[in-house]
Design a protein around this motif. Structure first.
Motif, PDB file in Angstrom:
ATOM      1  N   LYS A  82       0.844  -1.207   0.000  1.00 53.40           N
ATOM      2  CA  LYS A  82       0.000   0.000   0.000  1.00 53.40           C
ATOM      3  C   LYS A  82       0.876   1.252   0.000  1.00 53.40           C
ATOM      4  O   LYS A  82       0.654   2.185  -0.758  1.00 53.40           O
ATOM      5  CB  LYS A  82      -0.894   0.044   1.255  1.00 53.40           C
ATOM      6  N   ARG A 100      -2.833 -15.149   8.792  1.00 51.20           N
ATOM      7  CA  ARG A 100      -2.153 -14.944  10.076  1.00 51.20           C
ATOM      8  C   ARG A 100      -2.360 -16.210  10.897  1.00 51.20           C
ATOM      9  O   ARG A 100      -3.454 -16.443  11.404  1.00 51.20           O
ATOM     10  CB  ARG A 100      -2.723 -13.723  10.806  1.00 51.20           C
ATOM     11  N   ASP A 120      -8.357  -2.920   2.655  1.00 50.45           N
ATOM     12  CA  ASP A 120      -7.153  -2.199   3.029  1.00 50.45           C
ATOM     13  C   ASP A 120      -7.067  -0.982   2.107  1.00 50.45           C
ATOM     14  O   ASP A 120      -7.116  -1.126   0.876  1.00 50.45           O
ATOM     15  CB  ASP A 120      -5.956  -3.137   2.809  1.00 50.45           C
ATOM     16  N   ARG A 240       1.749   6.917   8.177  1.00 51.59           N
ATOM     17  CA  ARG A 240       2.918   6.036   8.010  1.00 51.59           C
ATOM     18  C   ARG A 240       4.221   6.812   8.137  1.00 51.59           C
ATOM     19  O   ARG A 240       4.342   7.935   7.644  1.00 51.59           O
ATOM     20  CB  ARG A 240       2.917   5.387   6.617  1.00 51.59           C
TER      21      ARG A 240
END
Ligand code: ASP
Ligand code: MG
Length: 310
Positions: A82, A100, A120, A240
């Motif tokens: 991303k 996961r 996402d 981020r």
């Protein structure tokens, strides 16, 4: 064992609850995709395996394999993909299958599957504030569509749902811990009648890739959305880290190796700009909408931690 597992699956596939959940799931995905496309987002295909994936902040088993001398891992989340693609296409989303391999104890929570899908998304140049607003609008739009289309299904499930009001309430992580202790998320979620945000999450609680505040050291510009009625975490996201030195410092402080993230670091060396995004688990959302106790009831082929699945 095969006989038992398969007969349990056959029973599950004939369950009326599953049918309702799959109908809701269809509407949820359509509503979310439509909402984002209308706002100029581009849908990108999911990445199933790659040279670099989310380290997560808790232990899981690690499914990886070698192909022609290179190590690949199954995707835990597309966080790095991303961050990389958003540099070129400023508003992206994907319905991303994540693997996961949680420890068997996680089955207890009723909200973990070894394989799930998250919506996402990531926006270049946006701040946490922008994404909180987007998240609220997306959530409200999705619930409106579901209620409009599935009032009969919800009624049959005995579920009454209402559309929440924006802006949602916010709690700072550390204030919530002080007031309610370490189980604050569950306590607040059980008390709440509308979804709410947890913001300003301490560094040790999250992965290295989320951005540390410039004003409050040790605090991330992160947010989690929590469902009411005890359904707990809906969404997790944040601004981020984009500065190479800060990224390297954060990896070091986590005790992780540069080797593990070398493919991402190579991109980061070329220069990254700020982006913010989040991921929202689709099965958890459907579970909340349907009012189910256990997440496996929403998936036709659920993979429950510690259990053998088809
Ligand atoms: N996809 C991320 C995750 O799974 C959430 C995010 O966008 O921060 O942790
Ligand atoms: Mg994360």
């Amino acid at each position: 064992m095969e006989t038992e597992v398969v007969s349990e699956l056959m029973e599950h596939l004939s369950d009326k609850k599953l049918e309702a959940a799959l109908k809701v799931n269809t509407t949820v995905r359509a509503a979310m995709g439509e909402f984002l496309r209308d706002r100029g987002f581009i849908e990108i295909p999911p990445v199933i395996f790659s040279t670099v994936t989310d380290p997560l902040n808790h232990p899981v088993y690690d499914p990886s394999f070698e192909y022609e001398g290179t190590r690949y891992a199954l995707t835990k989340s597309m966080i790095f993909h991303k961050q990389i693609i958003v540099q070129k296409f400023p508003k992206i989303f994907t319905f991303s299958p994540n693997i996961r391999l949680e420890m068997p104890e996680k089955a207890r929570t009723g909200r973990h599957l070894l394989e799930f899908t998250q919506l996402d998304l990531e926006v270049k140049g946006a701040t946490r504030e922008d994404l909180i607003k987007l998240g609220e609008e997306l959530f409200i739009h999705t619930l409106e569509k579901v209620i409009e289309k599935h009032s009969q299904d919800l009624h049959d499930l005995g579920r009454s749902l209402s559309v929440p009001h924006a802006p949602f309430k916010r709690y700072k992580f550390e204030d919530a811990v002080k007031k309610y202790g370490s189980e604050f998320e569950t306590i607040l979620s059980k008390e709440a009648r509308e979804p709410f945000w947890i913001v300003d999450i301490p560094l040790k609680e999250r992965e290295f890739y989320d951005r540390e505040s410039d004003v409050s050291s040790g605090i991330l510009n992160d947010m989690d959305l929590i469902y009411p009625e005890g359904y707990c975490e809906a969404l997790s996201g944040g601004e981020r880290e984009f500065d190479l030195d800060r990224i390297m410092e954060r990896i070091r402080r986590k005790g992780q190796t540069y080797e593990q993230f070398k493919w991402f670091l190579e991109f980061a060396r070329g220069g990254l700009e700020l982006s913010t995004g989040f991921g929202i688990g689709i099965e958890r959302l459907v579970r909340y909408i349907c009012g189910f106790e256990r997440i496996e009831d929403v998936h036709p082929f659920p993979k429950v931690p510690g259990k053998v699945s088809v």
